[in-house]
Design a protein around this motif. Structure first.
Motif, PDB file in Angstrom:
ATOM      1  N   VAL A 129      82.847  15.614  90.351  1.00 37.26           N
ATOM      2  CA  VAL A 129      82.380  15.945  91.512  1.00 37.26           C
ATOM      3  C   VAL A 129      82.696  17.220  92.347  1.00 37.26           C
ATOM      4  N   THR A 131      84.324  19.025  95.604  1.00 39.72           N
ATOM      5  CA  THR A 131      84.752  18.764  96.828  1.00 39.72           C
ATOM      6  C   THR A 131      84.635  19.744  97.919  1.00 39.72           C
ATOM      7  N   GLU A 134      84.636  23.832  97.697  1.00 39.40           N
ATOM      8  CA  GLU A 134      84.732  24.001  96.259  1.00 39.40           C
ATOM      9  C   GLU A 134      83.396  24.134  95.720  1.00 39.40           C
ATOM     10  N   ALA A 140      87.475  13.608  89.437  1.00 35.66           N
ATOM     11  CA  ALA A 140      87.739  13.165  90.727  1.00 35.66           C
ATOM     12  C   ALA A 140      89.345  12.717  90.721  1.00 35.66           C
ATOM     13  N   LEU A 145      89.512  12.590 100.796  1.00 40.92           N
ATOM     14  CA  LEU A 145      88.800  13.859 101.162  1.00 40.92           C
ATOM     15  C   LEU A 145      87.782  13.280 102.246  1.00 40.92           C
ATOM     16  N   TRP A 147      84.627  14.058 102.437  1.00 39.27           N
ATOM     17  CA  TRP A 147      83.428  13.666 101.621  1.00 39.27           C
ATOM     18  C   TRP A 147      83.533  14.522 100.235  1.00 39.27           C
ATOM     19  N   LEU A 148      82.515  14.159  99.285  1.00 40.63           N
ATOM     20  CA  LEU A 148      82.401  14.483  97.966  1.00 40.63           C
ATOM     21  C   LEU A 148      80.935  14.418  97.457  1.00 40.63           C
ATOM     22  N   THR A 180      80.564  25.269  99.938  1.00 38.89           N
ATOM     23  CA  THR A 180      80.325  24.553  98.653  1.00 38.89           C
ATOM     24  C   THR A 180      78.817  25.068  98.501  1.00 38.89           C
ATOM     25  N   TYR A 329      80.931   7.895  97.695  1.00 43.01           N
ATOM     26  CA  TYR A 329      82.207   8.161  98.501  1.00 43.01           C
ATOM     27  C   TYR A 329      82.145   7.560  99.965  1.00 43.01           C
ATOM     28  N   CYS A 331      84.387   7.794 103.721  1.00 44.34           N
ATOM     29  CA  CYS A 331      85.768   8.150 104.307  1.00 44.34           C
ATOM     30  C   CYS A 331      85.667   7.661 105.697  1.00 44.34           C
ATOM     31  N   SER A 353      78.960   9.661 101.573  1.00 42.80           N
ATOM     32  CA  SER A 353      78.406  10.470 100.389  1.00 42.80           C
ATOM     33  C   SER A 353      77.367   9.391  99.373  1.00 42.80           C
TER      34      SER A 353
END
Length: 359
Positions: A129, A131, A134, A140, A145, A147-148, A180, A329, A331, A353
């Motif tokens: 993934v 993050t 990054e 993972a 988090l 989102w990813l 990112t 994902y 959150c 996500s």
């Protein structure tokens, strides 16, 4: 004479249907059919949620209207195309399919349980993934988090191919997303009608000359629209000429056929925007999508009973899935209010996500 008057007001004359002129008889039959259809729709036979306009009400005589010149009102009213005026090529490839009731009948609890179960259970298991902040793929982890992005090799742009990223946010919460996608070498465009949080990069009111450079964010004072705008006959090439445009128009002006990464926090406009994307096929141009879905109130131009609104929300999510989007994902956000009703163990917003598996 009085008896005849009473008969005309309260019911049919004694002569019955044979004495009614054919035109009047057809009118009565039509009204009866409308009444029957109305009763069927009230029983759940039709699409229940309604659309509420957020445009200001105006009186044709100016009573209570904002103090604007007539030509200004005419210009604003003509910005949007009437549905019947839209050319055939703009009609969407996938209409919204309204889902059946979760419990077979309207139920706030059943509708809410269904949509929460759907948005809290990822459908794709990504071993690698990206993050927030990054640009190097990693394993993972169990850390929570916001989102990813799924970084499976076949889902990311090839190293020598162009990469495009869009971000729609007014609260500055997309800073990690920008970092990112910049690290991936993408051409990055950030859209914010206030432009208050923009720093560095390119700035402007339009998209003229805004083909972004790798490593630099191009900022635009612009926002997403979900209604088709009338095509301006003398629109300057490279300039949309409005602070609000559809995603299709933005992409066309910037010369993009694909958006590899898209971040959206649309403050409750996401439901109608996503419906527009599905109906016009624009959603197929997006590969990775990170979006905050707001549940606190129905959303712009969405209305109806609580049950109808939640069913509409779920229909939008199912439409995305039918277009190839799988949840990677989820959150939860702050608060526990759904349609202004406090609900334990349910949050007022969720950042989701997705990845488009058709790419």
């Amino acid at each position: 004479m009085r008896a005849g008057a009473r008969g005309r007001r309260c019911g049919l004359p004694r002569a019955g249907l044979l004495s009614i002129p054919p035109l009047l008889l057809a009118l009565l039959v039509g009204l009866l059919l409308l009444k029957v259809l109305g009763e069927v729709e009230e029983d759940g036979g039709g699409v229940a949620f309604s659309v509420i306009s957020i445009e200001p009400k105006r009186s044709p005589h100016g009573d209570g209207a904002p103090s604007r010149r007539p030509e200004e009102e005419e210009e604003e009213d003509s910005r949007y195309e009437d549905e019947n005026e839209m050319p055939a090529q703009q009609i969407g490839t996938r209409g919204l399919e309204v889902q059946a009731w979760a419990a077979g009948e309207p139920s706030f609890t059943a509708e809410l349980d269904r949509i929460i179960a759907y948005i809290t259970r990822p459908q794709v298991n990504c071993s690698r993934v990206l993050t927030p902040g990054e640009s190097q793929a990693s394993q993972a982890s169990g850390h929570k988090l916001p989102w990813l992005l799924c970084a499976e090799e076949w889902l990311l742009p090839a190293g020598n191919s162009p990469c495009v990223a869009y971000s729609f946010s007014m609260d500055g919460g997309d800073a990690d997303f920008l970092q990112t996608v910049l690290g991936l070498g993408c051409e990055v465009h950030r859209f914010d009608p206030s432009n208050m949080n923009a720093s560095g990069g390119h700035h402007g009111n339009s998209l003229a000359g805004s083909r972004g450079d790798g490593g630099v964010v191009s900022h635009h004072r612009m926002w997403l629209e979900w209604r088709a705008l009338r095509k301006q006959k003398h629109k300057r090439k490279g300039s949309l000429g409005s602070v609000s445009q559809t995603l299709a128009d933005i992409m066309e002006t910037l010369g993009h056929r694909t958006v590899h990464f898209l971040y959206a926090d649309l403050v409750s406009a996401e439901w109608r925007v996503f419906q527009n994307w599905m109906e016009h096929g624009t959603v197929q141009t997006v590969h990775h999508l990170v979006a905050t879905m707001h549940l606190k109130w129905a959303g712009f131009e969405v209305g109806g009973t609580e049950e109808e609104v939640i069913r509409y929300w779920f229909s939008i999510l199912q439409g995305l899935r039918a277009c190839g989007f799988q949840l990677v994902y989820s959150c939860p956000g702050e608060g526990h209010s759904v349609l202004k009703r406090m609900v334990a163990n349910v949050h007022s917003a969720y950042t989701l996500s997705w990845v488009n598996m058709r790419h």
